[in-house]
Design an enzyme around this catalytic site. Sequence first.
Site, PDB file in Angstrom:
ATOM      1  N   HIS A  17       1.078  -0.837  -0.345  1.00  0.00           N
ATOM      2  CA  HIS A  17       0.008   0.239  -0.072  1.00  0.00           C
ATOM      3  C   HIS A  17       0.865   1.291  -0.254  1.00  0.00           C
ATOM      4  O   HIS A  17       0.313   2.086  -0.807  1.00  0.00           O
ATOM      5  CB  HIS A  17      -1.112   0.185   1.446  1.00  0.00           C
ATOM      6  CG  HIS A  17      -1.936  -1.533   1.278  1.00  0.00           C
ATOM      7  ND1 HIS A  17      -2.173  -2.154   2.006  1.00  0.00           N
ATOM      8  CD2 HIS A  17      -3.082  -1.299   0.596  1.00  0.00           C
ATOM      9  CE1 HIS A  17      -3.242  -2.872   2.402  1.00  0.00           C
ATOM     10  NE2 HIS A  17      -3.267  -2.241   1.317  1.00  0.00           N
ATOM     11  N   LYS A  41     -21.285  -2.960   9.403  1.00  0.00           N
ATOM     12  CA  LYS A  41     -21.080  -5.140   9.414  1.00  0.00           C
ATOM     13  C   LYS A  41     -19.422  -4.833   9.928  1.00  0.00           C
ATOM     14  O   LYS A  41     -18.041  -4.877   9.036  1.00  0.00           O
ATOM     15  CB  LYS A  41     -20.271  -4.727   7.598  1.00  0.00           C
ATOM     16  CG  LYS A  41     -20.524  -6.674   7.702  1.00  0.00           C
ATOM     17  CD  LYS A  41     -21.064  -7.037   5.815  1.00  0.00           C
ATOM     18  CE  LYS A  41     -20.264  -7.352   5.123  1.00  0.00           C
ATOM     19  NZ  LYS A  41     -19.585  -7.235   3.790  1.00  0.00           N
ATOM     20  N   ARG A  91      -1.570  -5.627  -8.064  1.00  0.00           N
ATOM     21  CA  ARG A  91      -0.958  -6.529  -7.878  1.00  0.00           C
ATOM     22  C   ARG A  91      -0.502  -7.542  -8.931  1.00  0.00           C
ATOM     23  O   ARG A  91       0.316  -8.314  -9.017  1.00  0.00           O
ATOM     24  CB  ARG A  91      -1.149  -7.386  -6.094  1.00  0.00           C
ATOM     25  CG  ARG A  91      -0.379  -6.757  -5.364  1.00  0.00           C
ATOM     26  CD  ARG A  91      -1.156  -7.030  -3.896  1.00  0.00           C
ATOM     27  NE  ARG A  91      -2.788  -8.081  -3.812  1.00  0.00           N
ATOM     28  CZ  ARG A  91      -3.192  -8.393  -2.696  1.00  0.00           C
ATOM     29  NH1 ARG A  91      -2.736  -8.180  -1.863  1.00  0.00           N
ATOM     30  NH2 ARG A  91      -4.623  -8.204  -3.281  1.00  0.00           N
ATOM     31  N   SER A 128      -3.100  -8.186   3.345  1.00  0.00           N
ATOM     32  CA  SER A 128      -3.012  -7.893   5.065  1.00  0.00           C
ATOM     33  C   SER A 128      -3.685  -9.197   5.353  1.00  0.00           C
ATOM     34  O   SER A 128      -3.598  -9.423   6.570  1.00  0.00           O
ATOM     35  CB  SER A 128      -4.416  -6.381   4.186  1.00  0.00           C
ATOM     36  OG  SER A 128      -4.458  -5.687   4.484  1.00  0.00           O
TER      37      SER A 128
END
Length: 158
Positions: A17, A41, A91, A128
Amino acid sequence: MATVFIPGSFDPLHLGHIDVVDQARELFGEVVVGVLHNPEKPSGMFSPTERVELAGASLDGRAGVSVRDFTGLAVQAAADVGADFIVKGLRSAADYDVEQQMAHNNRAVTGIRTVFVPCRPEYAFISSRYIREIASHGGVIGHLVAAPVAAALAARFA
Ligand code: PNS
């Protein structure tokens, strides 16, 4: 000079990032990183507030870069900060498949365009999700994230 909005979950922000943020700074000048906060959520490892703090600390010292949370649509958040473009890091071709559909949807809503920035190849494997998984089992993640995130993960799993 342009302002770009980089939305994401950033749970947590990692070196891939940061590379995309740095490239966006070079290309456009002003970068606003938007951390998605979905109050309906609640999920993930770090709270939205923690993600914003960790992203801010990881990006500290970079002129023209700021971090905030947002709820609702990324296009609305982009408009709220006066962004000229949305920027997304890529990516792989798998990322492209997902991102190009999102980009078309976003453009259809407000007309904002998305600029894709390929991340440096040495960061292309970082995610992540795997950082969370590796850290939760005591694995080494210090080479994948900035120091504030490494410290937060170490504290979380101490
Ligand atoms: O880091 P992520 O999880 O890949 O980021 C996904 C994110 C937050 C960029 C995407 O889910 C998003 O933009 N959510 C906000 C809601 C929205 O705008 N939905 C319409 C997408 S076409």
